[in-house]
Design an enzyme around this catalytic site. Structure first.
Site, PDB file in Angstrom:
ATOM      1  N   SER A  86      -7.502  -3.230   6.921  1.00  0.00           N
ATOM      2  CA  SER A  86      -6.375  -2.973   6.037  1.00  0.00           C
ATOM      3  C   SER A  86      -6.224  -1.493   5.728  1.00  0.00           C
ATOM      4  CB  SER A  86      -6.590  -3.740   4.722  1.00  0.00           C
ATOM      5  OG  SER A  86      -7.899  -3.465   4.234  1.00  0.00           O
ATOM      6  N   THR A 188      -5.405  -2.138   0.420  1.00  0.00           N
ATOM      7  CA  THR A 188      -5.645  -0.756   0.072  1.00  0.00           C
ATOM      8  C   THR A 188      -7.042  -0.441  -0.460  1.00  0.00           C
ATOM      9  OG1 THR A 188      -3.420  -0.987  -0.781  1.00  0.00           O
ATOM     10  CG2 THR A 188      -4.572   1.048  -1.337  1.00  0.00           C
ATOM     11  N   THR A 206      -4.013   3.106   3.071  1.00  0.00           N
ATOM     12  CA  THR A 206      -3.848   1.735   3.548  1.00  0.00           C
ATOM     13  C   THR A 206      -3.054   1.681   4.855  1.00  0.00           C
ATOM     14  OG1 THR A 206      -3.093  -0.475   2.851  1.00  0.00           O
ATOM     15  CG2 THR A 206      -1.648   1.345   2.330  1.00  0.00           C
ATOM     16  N   ARG A 216       8.464  -0.225   7.102  1.00  0.00           N
ATOM     17  CA  ARG A 216       8.185  -0.564   5.695  1.00  0.00           C
ATOM     18  C   ARG A 216       7.102   0.372   5.125  1.00  0.00           C
ATOM     19  NH1 ARG A 216       3.465  -2.139   2.567  1.00  0.00           N
ATOM     20  NH2 ARG A 216       4.148  -3.428   0.842  1.00  0.00           N
ATOM     21  N   VAL A 217       7.365   0.880   3.943  1.00  0.00           N
ATOM     22  CA  VAL A 217       6.388   1.701   3.232  1.00  0.00           C
ATOM     23  C   VAL A 217       6.087   1.007   1.910  1.00  0.00           C
ATOM     24  CG1 VAL A 217       6.062   3.914   2.035  1.00  0.00           C
ATOM     25  CG2 VAL A 217       7.096   3.872   4.313  1.00  0.00           C
ATOM     26  N   GLY A 218       4.821   0.955   1.547  1.00  0.00           N
ATOM     27  CA  GLY A 218       4.439   0.282   0.303  1.00  0.00           C
ATOM     28  C   GLY A 218       4.215   1.261  -0.845  1.00  0.00           C
ATOM     29  N   ASP A 219       3.437   0.824  -1.791  1.00  0.00           N
ATOM     30  CA  ASP A 219       3.188   1.624  -3.000  1.00  0.00           C
ATOM     31  C   ASP A 219       2.161   2.736  -2.786  1.00  0.00           C
ATOM     32  OD1 ASP A 219       1.263  -0.502  -2.590  1.00  0.00           O
ATOM     33  OD2 ASP A 219       0.404   0.016  -4.539  1.00  0.00           O
ATOM     34  N   THR A 239      -3.786  -2.077  -5.965  1.00  0.00           N
ATOM     35  CA  THR A 239      -3.955  -2.754  -4.689  1.00  0.00           C
ATOM     36  C   THR A 239      -3.133  -4.036  -4.738  1.00  0.00           C
ATOM     37  OG1 THR A 239      -5.563  -3.737  -3.165  1.00  0.00           O
ATOM     38  CG2 THR A 239      -6.074  -3.912  -5.502  1.00  0.00           C
ATOM     39  N   GLY A 240      -2.763  -4.534  -3.571  1.00  0.00           N
ATOM     40  CA  GLY A 240      -1.972  -5.767  -3.536  1.00  0.00           C
ATOM     41  C   GLY A 240      -0.559  -5.509  -3.037  1.00  0.00           C
ATOM     42  N   GLY A 242       2.619  -4.158  -2.508  1.00  0.00           N
ATOM     43  CA  GLY A 242       3.153  -2.868  -2.930  1.00  0.00           C
ATOM     44  C   GLY A 242       4.509  -2.944  -3.593  1.00  0.00           C
TER      45      GLY A 242
HETATM   46  N1  GLY Z   1      -0.684  -2.025  -1.468  1.00  0.00           N
HETATM   47  C1  GLY Z   1      -0.458  -1.746  -0.134  1.00  0.00           C
HETATM   48  C2  GLY Z   1       0.844  -2.125   0.374  1.00  0.00           C
HETATM   49  O1  GLY Z   1       1.542  -2.940  -0.209  1.00  0.00           O
HETATM   50  O2  GLY Z   1       1.217  -1.594   1.399  1.00  0.00           O
END
Ligand code: GLY
Length: 327
Positions: A86, A188, A206, A216-219, A239-240, A242
């Site tokens: 991950s 993450t 991550t 796609r981009v997360g948090d 974490t989790g 995003g």
């Molecule tokens: N927390 C990582 C993501 O959602 O990409």
């Protein structure tokens, strides 16, 4: 009373709403954080891969090194480990089979750097650090981030291991994306450190959600969402899923709540409460870890199963986080 209602009622701010929370929070100033010992140096990070990362980070801190160097070194351990599927090398790819990475880093002066949608570079955190140290910008993305990394001497590599490729090929048969909430399907690494001088820094890195849409981009690379530190207050990592963190700017929220007097634990609970209140939380996991400037820590998650690694007082140990949904 339903769990949800109990939480909203019992949460530090849930029952009172945003309009008057500063008054309520300030009334709590001076409270002890029930769940932790104070003291630094301290390193705290998400999930079990945090143990090895903490160890590398603490090595720098015990020698009197800076928190910013510690957080970068710590998460590089996870980025380089192909068994951690991950983060970095060996991370699970998007639905097109491409490993795309997000990361951010922030120091005690408020300087920060980030990369998003970066491919082919094993250590996105170090690219983020270079952006912080050597450019006037905060974030570079995609091809531009790759170009910058190559100019700075990073090596272009294939990050898709045969193990990750096989999992992707298996997924392709059904092509169904279902986030599963358990400790095996975590993501993450977020890591926070307070050095011997009491200065704070944070890092977050991550490969994001497996099988995500390409682009796609997360948090995790978003300062204030996946991670935030403020040297007057403390820091937080997420974490989790995003998207849920981005919608609530969770890490910034938690630091600001601590600024107003909440303990790290109370602040994490409130931030999870905001997600519970406004989003369909049943099938998503989010976990927060936070520390304040004294070295108190807290954590809270939506669901059971989130854990974190805490290195403090000579001990590096895993701790199960409390959660809103207990089972
Ligand atoms: N927390 C990582 C993501 O959602 O990409």
């Amino acid at each position: 009373m339903s769990n949800r209602r109990k939480f909203i009622k019992g949460g530090i701010l849930g029952a009172i709403g945003t309009a008057i929370f500063p008054r309520i929070i300030s009334a709590k100033k001076g409270r002890q954080n029930s769940n932790s010992k104070s003291g630094f140096p301290i390193v705290i990070s998400t999930w079990e891969h945090g143990i090895a990362a903490n160890k590398a980070a603490m090595k720098i801190l015990v020698d009197g090194g800076r928190a910013i160097d510690a957080v970068e070194s710590g998460v590089r351990v996870s980025e380089a480990d192909p068994e951690i599927m991950s983060v970095g090398f060996g991370g699970l790819p998007d639905r097109e089979g491409k490993v795309t990475l997000d990361a951010c880093i922030m120091d005690e002066t408020g300087n920060c750097g980030a990369v998003s949608f970066l491919q082919h570079i094993k250590h996105p955190i170090s690219v983020a650090r270079k952006i912080m140290d050597e450019t006037p910008h905060v974030m570079l993305s995609g091809i531009g981030a790759l170009q910058f990394a190559l100019e700075k001497g990073f090596i272009k590599e294939n990050l898709l291991t045969s193990k990750a490729k096989k999992k992707w090929q298996d997924w392709l048969k059904e092509s169904e994306y279902k986030p599963i909430i358990n400790v095996e399907n975590h993501d993450t690494i977020g890591l926070l450190a307070l050095d011997k001088k009491g200065n704070i820094s944070g890092a977050c890195t991550t490969s994001g959600l497996s099988w995500k849409m390409h682009g796609r981009v997360g948090d995790s690379p978003i300062i204030g969402a996946g991670m935030y530190v403020d040297n007057e207050v403390g820091g937080c990592c997420a974490t989790g899923l995003g998207e849920a963190v981005m919608k609530t700017l969770g890490s910034f929220l938690i630091v600001e709540l601590m600024r107003q007097g909440a303990t790290p634990q109370e602040a994490c609970e409130e931030a999870i409460g905001r997600i519970i209140k406004n989003q369909n939380y049943k099938h998503m996991q989010i976990g927060y870890i936070a520390i304040n400037k004294k070295g108190d820590h807290g954590s809270f998650a939506v669901h059971n199963g989130f854990n974190y690694a805490l290195h403090q007082g000579g001990k590096n140990q895993m701790i199960d986080s409390p959660s809103f949904v207990k089972k």
